[in-house]
Motif scaffolding. Sequence first.
Motif, PDB file in Angstrom:
ATOM      1  N   VAL A 189      81.971  46.411  14.384  1.00  0.00           N
ATOM      2  CA  VAL A 189      81.397  45.540  15.408  1.00  0.00           C
ATOM      3  C   VAL A 189      82.230  44.260  15.452  1.00  0.00           C
ATOM      4  CG1 VAL A 189      79.364  44.275  16.180  1.00  0.00           C
ATOM      5  CG2 VAL A 189      79.085  46.473  15.004  1.00  0.00           C
ATOM      6  N   TYR A 190      82.671  43.870  16.638  1.00  0.00           N
ATOM      7  CA  TYR A 190      83.490  42.672  16.750  1.00  0.00           C
ATOM      8  C   TYR A 190      83.277  42.034  18.119  1.00  0.00           C
ATOM      9  CZ  TYR A 190      86.594  45.917  19.240  1.00  0.00           C
ATOM     10  OH  TYR A 190      87.109  46.856  20.110  1.00  0.00           O
ATOM     11  N   GLY A 191      83.637  40.770  18.223  1.00  0.00           N
ATOM     12  CA  GLY A 191      83.469  40.080  19.493  1.00  0.00           C
ATOM     13  C   GLY A 191      83.896  38.637  19.409  1.00  0.00           C
ATOM     14  N   ASP A 192      83.806  37.945  20.533  1.00  0.00           N
ATOM     15  CA  ASP A 192      84.150  36.534  20.565  1.00  0.00           C
ATOM     16  C   ASP A 192      83.369  35.816  21.659  1.00  0.00           C
ATOM     17  OD1 ASP A 192      85.496  37.284  22.923  1.00  0.00           O
ATOM     18  OD2 ASP A 192      87.425  37.392  21.928  1.00  0.00           O
ATOM     19  N   PHE A 193      83.308  34.496  21.510  1.00  0.00           N
ATOM     20  CA  PHE A 193      82.677  33.625  22.497  1.00  0.00           C
ATOM     21  C   PHE A 193      83.691  32.557  22.863  1.00  0.00           C
ATOM     22  CE2 PHE A 193      80.368  29.724  23.575  1.00  0.00           C
ATOM     23  CZ  PHE A 193      79.613  30.173  24.650  1.00  0.00           C
ATOM     24  N   VAL A 194      83.973  32.435  24.153  1.00  0.00           N
ATOM     25  CA  VAL A 194      84.973  31.478  24.642  1.00  0.00           C
ATOM     26  C   VAL A 194      84.291  30.471  25.562  1.00  0.00           C
ATOM     27  CG1 VAL A 194      87.148  31.188  25.869  1.00  0.00           C
ATOM     28  CG2 VAL A 194      86.754  33.249  24.519  1.00  0.00           C
TER      29      VAL A 194
END
Length: 394
Positions: free
Chosen positions: A254-259
């Motif tokens: 599980v991976y992700g980002d917030f920009v």
Amino acid sequence: MRARLVFGVCCAVVLMGATVYAQSATGYAAPLTRFGLDSVASAETYVEHDGAEAGAAIDLLGGWQAGPVQILARPVLRRDHDGDWSADVYQLAVRHDRGRRVRMRLEAGYLPSPIGISPLETRASDNPLVAPITSYTARLPLFEEGTPQTQLASPLYPLAVQATWSTTRWDLRTAVLESSLVRVRPLTGDDKPPRAPQFAIGGGVTPLVGLRVGASAAFGRYARADEVAGGLGGDRHARILSVDGDYSVAYTRVYGDFVHTRLERAAGYTTATALTVTAVQTLTPRWYVAARGQRLTTSHLLASGYGSPHDEPYHHPYPEEGYAFEALGGYVHAPDEALTDLGPSDALTIETGVGFRLSPDLTVRASYLGYRAFGDRELEHHAVFSLVWTRRWF
């Protein structure tokens, strides 16, 4: 178009050259250079209720080790959904590594973006689903009259110099960029924004095996005063902040980002954000399932009573005369009408699918794609399919 194609092919040919040898002190021929080349060929089809569209890409990545220096190049040939072919060089850089306990890397040229984790999936072989991550490539809606087109943060660097320090527990990087990541400034082509030096910094920690948490930022001017209609407020600056995470355990990742991007206006500023989360579950050595959710927001959306502020996803038509801006591949026509600020708006993309490895080199993928553009209320539905072939040549 022809010049871009020739340039990309030339880069690939140079990287496929023969190894150079020199006579060592012992009388044996010792290699001075080493080459590496891998390729990714992909084809995808998007099916809607009113028809289907297809695209394709050939993505090469070559490396040349010349003593202590590495030279990297990544030419890409792409067929868009509208049938047009284009060629460009996504990466062209020199690199030098040194150190043992603390590894130091110096790079200069066109590099992958330092913002977030999603830019690492710009190659089809690295993307477990079919559709690209639009959080970075999507055009933001117009938020101020007379300003240039912008996006959240380009997944590809403009020209840059970067230094990275890393160990098994942490990493840190700093960079100076030629222009802002909210405006694309490719290696080839004539339609480039003016140079505007930027500063970027990022890093991460790995507290345990399988878990990494990182953050990054970039600052600088994205538009000069003479690029803004009327010159109101002088130069415009942008600030990009991001946090990202990646966790893997057993056969699950599980991976992700917030920009978060802030863009100056004549009075105040507007903000745009993107939250992207991807999950991949390996079922067998051949089968896996994956899902992704993306939500983009903007604090201001300017539109007129003519036309729609969006178009179908993943289309990239060129704006025609009289069109004011592109938003997620669409555009608004407002040559003579006053633009109205509709306030906050958001866009949503949901994709879930399955992948099957026919062989170590060939993977078939099928997904459901749901999409809602800025200013829209309904979710559009698509069935998407792709075939990805990878090969490491040497």
